[in-house]
Scaffold this motif. Sequence first.
Motif, PDB file in Angstrom:
ATOM      1  N   SER A   1      12.263  56.626 -79.287  1.00  0.00           N
ATOM      2  CA  SER A   1      11.235  57.041 -78.321  1.00  0.00           C
ATOM      3  C   SER A   1       9.882  56.221 -78.885  1.00  0.00           C
ATOM      4  O   SER A   1       8.812  56.000 -78.098  1.00  0.00           O
ATOM      5  CB  SER A   1      11.092  58.303 -78.142  1.00  0.00           C
TER       6      SER A   1
ATOM      7  N   LEU B   1      19.294  57.505 -72.750  1.00  0.00           N
ATOM      8  CA  LEU B   1      18.202  58.448 -71.684  1.00  0.00           C
ATOM      9  C   LEU B   1      17.023  57.863 -71.334  1.00  0.00           C
ATOM     10  O   LEU B   1      16.545  56.854 -71.823  1.00  0.00           O
ATOM     11  CB  LEU B   1      18.194  59.703 -72.802  1.00  0.00           C
ATOM     12  N   SER B   2      16.354  58.503 -70.658  1.00  0.00           N
ATOM     13  CA  SER B   2      15.144  58.025 -69.730  1.00  0.00           C
ATOM     14  C   SER B   2      13.971  58.068 -70.719  1.00  0.00           C
ATOM     15  O   SER B   2      12.962  57.352 -70.882  1.00  0.00           O
ATOM     16  CB  SER B   2      14.777  58.725 -68.703  1.00  0.00           C
ATOM     17  N   THR B   3      14.275  58.894 -71.855  1.00  0.00           N
ATOM     18  CA  THR B   3      13.315  59.094 -73.047  1.00  0.00           C
ATOM     19  C   THR B   3      13.096  57.739 -74.148  1.00  0.00           C
ATOM     20  O   THR B   3      12.348  57.712 -74.948  1.00  0.00           O
ATOM     21  CB  THR B   3      13.520  60.190 -73.832  1.00  0.00           C
TER      22      THR B   3
ATOM     23  N   LYS C   1      12.481  54.462 -75.183  1.00  0.00           N
ATOM     24  CA  LYS C   1      11.450  53.332 -75.019  1.00  0.00           C
ATOM     25  C   LYS C   1      11.775  52.166 -75.778  1.00  0.00           C
ATOM     26  O   LYS C   1      11.139  51.036 -75.511  1.00  0.00           O
ATOM     27  CB  LYS C   1      10.103  54.015 -75.283  1.00  0.00           C
TER      28      LYS C   1
ATOM     29  N   GLN D   1      23.413  59.077 -73.905  1.00  0.00           N
ATOM     30  CA  GLN D   1      24.384  60.121 -73.479  1.00  0.00           C
ATOM     31  C   GLN D   1      25.254  60.777 -74.516  1.00  0.00           C
ATOM     32  O   GLN D   1      25.451  61.678 -74.782  1.00  0.00           O
ATOM     33  CB  GLN D   1      24.802  59.886 -72.398  1.00  0.00           C
TER      34      GLN D   1
ATOM     35  N   GLN E   1      24.381  53.733 -72.229  1.00  0.00           N
ATOM     36  CA  GLN E   1      23.960  54.711 -71.213  1.00  0.00           C
ATOM     37  C   GLN E   1      22.706  55.549 -71.938  1.00  0.00           C
ATOM     38  O   GLN E   1      22.736  56.738 -72.389  1.00  0.00           O
ATOM     39  CB  GLN E   1      24.819  55.976 -70.820  1.00  0.00           C
TER      40      GLN E   1
ATOM     41  N   GLN F   1      23.692  48.886 -70.575  1.00  0.00           N
ATOM     42  CA  GLN F   1      24.320  49.670 -69.436  1.00  0.00           C
ATOM     43  C   GLN F   1      25.554  50.583 -70.054  1.00  0.00           C
ATOM     44  O   GLN F   1      25.764  51.724 -69.607  1.00  0.00           O
ATOM     45  CB  GLN F   1      24.702  48.948 -68.463  1.00  0.00           C
TER      46      GLN F   1
ATOM     47  N   ASP G   1      11.699  47.079 -72.118  1.00  0.00           N
ATOM     48  CA  ASP G   1      11.701  46.364 -70.972  1.00  0.00           C
ATOM     49  C   ASP G   1      12.053  44.723 -71.607  1.00  0.00           C
ATOM     50  O   ASP G   1      12.668  44.118 -71.013  1.00  0.00           O
ATOM     51  CB  ASP G   1      10.465  46.158 -70.382  1.00  0.00           C
TER      52      ASP G   1
END
Lengths: 337, 205
Positions: free
Chosen positions: A265, A180-182, A184, A130, A178, A175, A216
Amino acid sequence: MLLRKPSPLDGSDIPSSEITPRADYQRFLQERKTQDRRSFLGAAAATGAAVLGAGRLASLVNPGQSVFAAGKLQTVPSPLSTHGEQLTSYHDLTTFNNFYEFGVDKSAPARNAGGLPTRPWSIHVSGLVQKEKTIDIDSILKLHALEDRTYRHRCVEGWSMVIPWVGYSFSEFIQQCQPLSTAKYVQFYSYFDKKVDKWWAESSIDWPYSEGLRMDEAMNPLTLLTVGLYGDVLPNQNGAPVRIVLPWKYGFKSAKSIVAVRFVSKQPPTTWNDMAPNEYGFYSNVNPNVDHPRWSQKTERRIGLPFYAQRRDTLMYNGYGDFVASMYQGMDLRKYF
Amino acid sequence: MKRSTLVLLKTLVWAACLIPAARLAYGAITNHLGADPTRTITFMAGLAALRLLVISLAITPVRQLFPRLSWLIRFRRLLGLFAFFYASLHLFAYVGLYSYFDPHTMIADILKRRFITVGIAAWLLLVPLAVTSTTGWIRRLSGRRWNQLHKLVYLSVCLGILHYWWQVKTGVLTPLGITIIMAALFIARPLLNWRKRNKLAASTV
């Protein structure tokens, strides 16, 4: 009060395998004394290694107490710590290092890493986040309770150790970043300065050292943001002041002296994978069934034991399959080694 | 050279050749072989073997360049045999300390790990050279055949250095120094022979 004379050694509930051999402790204390990092250490050592050794026992019984009497880090026990194996001595852990910026000989970093400027220090967070930010070492140390986490350590070269690290799950740090969901993958960069890392030309590595993880893997609770060793701050040769530790992967994945974390990504380039992709995979999970092209990975030699007792079978995921195997389900581990 | 000088020099060369062994023995007694003594012993013995082989190979070119130093030839056998001693110590460290004398482990290793395959080959090539190093064997084989046989040392040292490169992690440049020296020796030989032929030709014209 940190140093407390314990009642006669009553730590019978502590498995003997959890106790560092007395001789190692004395050697360790001797070194600390010569380093004279804190004047009161002299007094502490004079009180007797036995007292300090017992202090370690007491700290296990009584969490919250500093591991060493003069330990700089306040730590708590962790359920993710590995039990039942003899710890590698502090002396061996700090004189047998692969840290090629300070020389390719294993005894070189202990001699040469003194110039690493560990304060001030910060980690620059960038990429798919972010907001880019810089987190300094003091904030890192306070971000979460520091845990004692003993992990097995398996080097790709075929030797292993058992190391009492101090740190917390890297997910806590993520955490704060922050992402982004992109995002990976996560990429780590180690400190590099030719004026400090004068031994960089002993290998043909394209500096700075960089490593990477799938998101992950980075979020896995075992992934340890590490700031200490044996209850004290990390010695320079072990990757001070902050490094990553991944107990189910070969040691080189655990990047030392981290100055930058980048969220990306696509699978990022990593140092050893770039050097020899057929020898060092991106994942590099400990796997006795996939040999290094030039040597077998079926067994390993535990550092610090007598030679006739050193050799032991290497465990899949270095014995941490319960925590990590699910992340690789369905993957061809021969292809993604 | 006077006999007393020769004895003195031989004593010095013996002492120099024993330095690595003495360091290992001292380290073993005082517990200063590092966190991984098995590796230290193996590495130091192997390195001593390679260094002595390279020094012994340097003797002929040095003699050709500086004819006054031709007495160096008297030390070549000594150096070669010490190289074989350290190579054997290196092999023994592998057999005993790494493999616990387990033939299955060793056979698997020799087939699977190519750096061990070439290492064993390098040692095997040294065996006939060590056996035929005695004066009796030199006579029995006559000069020319003995010389031909002992050319095997070049193959052995090449395999030895390849063994070194294959053992280190990719990108580690530690074996570079000895490789360059060996390469220089390899180039020196034909160059010096060519010079010698030219001189001979010039003197016969």
